[in-house]
Write a protein that holds these residues in place. Structure first.
Motif, PDB file in Angstrom:
ATOM      1  N   ILE A   1       0.798  -1.279   0.154  1.00  0.00           N
ATOM      2  CA  ILE A   1       0.001  -0.046  -0.146  1.00  0.00           C
ATOM      3  C   ILE A   1       0.819   1.201   0.041  1.00  0.00           C
ATOM      4  O   ILE A   1       0.398   2.232  -0.352  1.00  0.00           O
ATOM      5  CB  ILE A   1      -1.015   0.073   1.119  1.00  0.00           C
ATOM      6  N   VAL A   2       1.998   1.249   0.222  1.00  0.00           N
ATOM      7  CA  VAL A   2       2.906   2.404   0.357  1.00  0.00           C
ATOM      8  C   VAL A   2       3.227   3.104  -0.784  1.00  0.00           C
ATOM      9  O   VAL A   2       3.205   4.204  -0.906  1.00  0.00           O
ATOM     10  CB  VAL A   2       4.127   2.037   1.384  1.00  0.00           C
ATOM     11  N   PHE A   3       3.540   2.307  -1.732  1.00  0.00           N
ATOM     12  CA  PHE A   3       4.256   2.760  -2.997  1.00  0.00           C
ATOM     13  C   PHE A   3       3.232   2.830  -4.274  1.00  0.00           C
ATOM     14  O   PHE A   3       3.673   2.081  -5.224  1.00  0.00           O
ATOM     15  CB  PHE A   3       5.419   1.802  -3.104  1.00  0.00           C
ATOM     16  N   ASN A   4       2.256   3.450  -4.089  1.00  0.00           N
ATOM     17  CA  ASN A   4       1.270   3.525  -5.228  1.00  0.00           C
ATOM     18  C   ASN A   4       1.684   4.725  -6.054  1.00  0.00           C
ATOM     19  O   ASN A   4       1.394   4.767  -7.243  1.00  0.00           O
ATOM     20  CB  ASN A   4      -0.286   3.881  -4.521  1.00  0.00           C
ATOM     21  N   ASP A   5       2.754   5.690  -5.611  1.00  0.00           N
ATOM     22  CA  ASP A   5       2.967   6.747  -6.430  1.00  0.00           C
ATOM     23  C   ASP A   5       4.141   7.370  -5.927  1.00  0.00           C
ATOM     24  O   ASP A   5       4.519   6.953  -4.833  1.00  0.00           O
ATOM     25  CB  ASP A   5       1.925   7.552  -6.596  1.00  0.00           C
ATOM     26  N   ASP A   6       4.907   8.320  -6.258  1.00  0.00           N
ATOM     27  CA  ASP A   6       5.957   8.994  -5.944  1.00  0.00           C
ATOM     28  C   ASP A   6       5.576   9.710  -4.670  1.00  0.00           C
ATOM     29  O   ASP A   6       6.671   9.513  -3.531  1.00  0.00           O
ATOM     30  CB  ASP A   6       6.406  10.194  -6.851  1.00  0.00           C
ATOM     31  N   ALA A   7       4.705  10.285  -4.194  1.00  0.00           N
ATOM     32  CA  ALA A   7       4.347  10.951  -3.061  1.00  0.00           C
ATOM     33  C   ALA A   7       4.394   9.902  -1.979  1.00  0.00           C
ATOM     34  O   ALA A   7       4.856  10.262  -0.851  1.00  0.00           O
ATOM     35  CB  ALA A   7       3.094  11.747  -2.999  1.00  0.00           C
ATOM     36  N   THR A   8       3.819   8.866  -1.832  1.00  0.00           N
ATOM     37  CA  THR A   8       3.578   7.706  -0.890  1.00  0.00           C
ATOM     38  C   THR A   8       5.004   7.285  -0.583  1.00  0.00           C
ATOM     39  O   THR A   8       5.435   6.900   0.423  1.00  0.00           O
ATOM     40  CB  THR A   8       2.612   6.651  -1.516  1.00  0.00           C
ATOM     41  N   ALA A   9       5.755   7.186  -1.622  1.00  0.00           N
ATOM     42  CA  ALA A   9       7.252   6.439  -1.702  1.00  0.00           C
ATOM     43  C   ALA A   9       7.903   7.316  -0.739  1.00  0.00           C
ATOM     44  O   ALA A   9       8.846   7.169   0.049  1.00  0.00           O
ATOM     45  CB  ALA A   9       7.742   6.261  -2.744  1.00  0.00           C
ATOM     46  N   ARG A  10       8.015   8.907  -1.186  1.00  0.00           N
ATOM     47  CA  ARG A  10       8.634   9.997  -0.339  1.00  0.00           C
ATOM     48  C   ARG A  10       8.114   9.545   1.034  1.00  0.00           C
ATOM     49  O   ARG A  10       8.957   9.966   2.059  1.00  0.00           O
ATOM     50  CB  ARG A  10       8.428  11.175  -1.016  1.00  0.00           C
ATOM     51  N   SER A  11       6.934   9.546   1.324  1.00  0.00           N
ATOM     52  CA  SER A  11       6.481   9.676   2.517  1.00  0.00           C
ATOM     53  C   SER A  11       7.123   8.790   3.516  1.00  0.00           C
ATOM     54  O   SER A  11       7.370   8.630   4.688  1.00  0.00           O
ATOM     55  CB  SER A  11       4.962   9.625   2.617  1.00  0.00           C
ATOM     56  N   ALA A  12       7.021   7.509   2.844  1.00  0.00           N
ATOM     57  CA  ALA A  12       7.607   6.176   3.704  1.00  0.00           C
ATOM     58  C   ALA A  12       8.972   6.493   3.885  1.00  0.00           C
ATOM     59  O   ALA A  12       9.510   6.330   5.061  1.00  0.00           O
ATOM     60  CB  ALA A  12       7.732   4.884   2.696  1.00  0.00           C
ATOM     61  N   MET A  13       9.979   7.319   3.313  1.00  0.00           N
ATOM     62  CA  MET A  13      11.275   7.424   3.593  1.00  0.00           C
ATOM     63  C   MET A  13      11.218   8.383   4.667  1.00  0.00           C
ATOM     64  O   MET A  13      12.079   8.521   5.372  1.00  0.00           O
ATOM     65  CB  MET A  13      12.052   7.934   2.385  1.00  0.00           C
ATOM     66  N   THR A  14      10.465   9.431   4.412  1.00  0.00           N
ATOM     67  CA  THR A  14      10.149  10.717   5.496  1.00  0.00           C
ATOM     68  C   THR A  14       9.901   9.896   7.010  1.00  0.00           C
ATOM     69  O   THR A  14      10.558  10.375   8.088  1.00  0.00           O
ATOM     70  CB  THR A  14       9.323  11.803   5.023  1.00  0.00           C
TER      71      THR A  14
END
Length: 467
Positions: free
Chosen positions: A39-52
């Protein structure tokens, strides 16, 4: 009753219950038994949010947050720079006395929180590997950042505990009964992760914040890793690359500016924004003694340590304070003890340029370049207001120069990530320095015990000798 941290489960419902900043790691709740990567990596924004979320977690995780169960505090107590003010705190006194019990709760917090961060990096890496919805450039960038954090975390685990489980996935069926991997194998993985991080990361900071690692951060940590492994050539090569990045870094003349947010001496910092409410560093909160509420004070600098500074050393006047009521010295590298103000004034320092000069100086000695080593050492000494050894001690030999470097590392890096304890161990001086003052000292005390609770849950975990 559940422990605060646990690493053997991979379902998102557990992650949500364990990580206070998990809203930054995943934006929406997942059904039970769903993997984070789904569920985390649906787009760039959620991937960035995961790293944050991982960066924010570093400010919350016991091993990295600068609080009382952090590497900075616990390894600091194991060395000879700081000690407890409150001698009735048995768990922390065990670190100061180098008489740890496997049941020590601070030790458990340190171990389990480090593996919790590793779990998060593994989850992110698996998500990146399975997603086709993230732009290629961002995918590579985030993989580099996650690999760096994993390598950084394993560096401390392997230097505090010796052989440790090498967990590289979120598969709890593999992880729950993992055995301890040899220290050489863990270092091999650390180097592999850092080399890939160096390749994948840009030299510029993402979002122009030094709280997000770049390629130079990977090289700075590689320099330290190779120093510990006594690969002097590679240690010098990587530290030189960082030192020569003049457009990014410089040794600041004003010592009171070193620990400011996005300081030009900073290679990597951790932001207190991860707390969600306060804007001061935990190091400032823990080490600065309040002028009025002295009952909150936890740690003081060893008087013997303070005495090693020359009177004209600016680090003595700018980084050390004396509390008249308690009659103790305390670390004052950070100036803000408590704050909710914006913009944030200070970030927690993790890697900085001064260490790279000291790494290169030591490596150069072992490579026979005493002139170059003196130049590097003088860079740190002269910033502190001390005379140049190049001019005052032209006949200094290799052994004496190594001792000078160890002394400068102690004075420059105190109350930062347990440098003194790790230095004493890696140079073989821990017995003569710590053991000499402690009649109960045994050489097996150089390693922390594997937490008893971890061994109860995983019968395959062996214990370090002496425990």
């Amino acid at each position: 009753m559940k422990r605060k941290y646990i690493i053997r489960t991979c379902i998102i419902i557990m992650a949500i219950s364990l990580f206070p900043s998990c809203e930054d790691f995943v934006d929406v709740p997942a059904p039970e038994n769903k993997m984070v990567k789904e569920i985390v990596f649906n787009d760039d924004a959620t991937a960035r949010s995961a790293m944050t979320g991982i960066y924010n977690q570093l400010f919350l995780s016991a091993f990295s947050n600068g609080q009382r169960s952090s590497v900075t505090v616990l390894a600091g107590l194991s060395g000879d720079n700081i000690r407890n003010i409150n001698t009735t705190n048995i768990t922390r006194m065990q670190f100061e006395a180098n008489e740890l019990l496997p049941e020590n709760t601070n030790n458990l917090d340190l171990w389990s929180s480090a593996y919790a961060v590793i779990y998060m990096t593994n989850s992110l890496l698996e998500g990146l590997g399975s997603s086709d919805k993230i732009s290629t450039d961002l995918n590579v960038q985030l993989e580099g950042e996650a690999r760096f954090i994993r390598a950084f975390t394993y560096f401390y685990l392997v230097n505090l505990y010796n052989d440790v489980p090498l967990i590289l996935s979120t598969d709890y069926r593999e992880n729950q009964l993992s055995t301890r991997a040899p220290i050489s194998e863990v270092y091999e993985q650390i180097i592999n992760d850092l080399q890939l991080a160096q390749e994948f990361l840009n030299i510029e900071y993402r979002d122009e914040e030094r709280t997000q690692v770049n390629s130079y951060a990977a090289r700075a940590l590689l320099a330290r890793v190779y120093l510990f492994l006594e690969d002097w050539e590679k240690a010098e090569d990587h530290s030189t690359a960082v030192i020569q990045a003049k457009s990014h870094y410089e040794i600041l003349e004003n010592l009171n500016e070193v620990f400011l947010a996005n300081s030009r001496e900073a290679i990597w910092q951790i932001s207190p924004i991860g707390s969600g409410f306060s804007t001061h560093t935990n190091e400032g909160s823990v080490f600065i003694i309040d002028p009025v509420f002295t009952f909150l004070a936890s740690f003081q600098l060893e008087e013997d340590f303070v005495q090693v500074f020359q009177e004209e050393d600016k680090r003595l006047t700018d980084w050390i304070e004396y509390h008249n009521n308690l009659e103790v010295y305390f670390s004052h590298k950070y100036k803000v003890r408590n704050s909710t103000d914006f913009p944030i004034e200070e970030y927690s320092m993790v890697l900085r340029l001064a260490e790279q000069y000291l790494i290169r100086a030591e490596a150069r000695i072992h490579r026979g370049d005493l002139t170059g080593a003196l130049e590097d050492l003088d860079t740190i000494r002269q910033r502190a207001g001390l005379d140049s050894l190049t001019e005052t001690n032209t006949e200094i030999g290799e052994t004496s120069l190594l001792e000078e470097i160890m002394g400068e590392r102690r004075k420059e890096l105190f109350t930062e990530w347990g440098h003194r304890w790790l230095d004493l161990k890696r140079t073989g001086k821990v017995e003569s320095v710590i053991g000499h003052e402690n009649p109960q000292w045994e050489y097996t005390d150089i390693w922390y015990p594997i937490p008893a609770e971890e061994r109860m849950r995983n019968p395959n975990l062996t214990q370090n000798d002496g425990y």
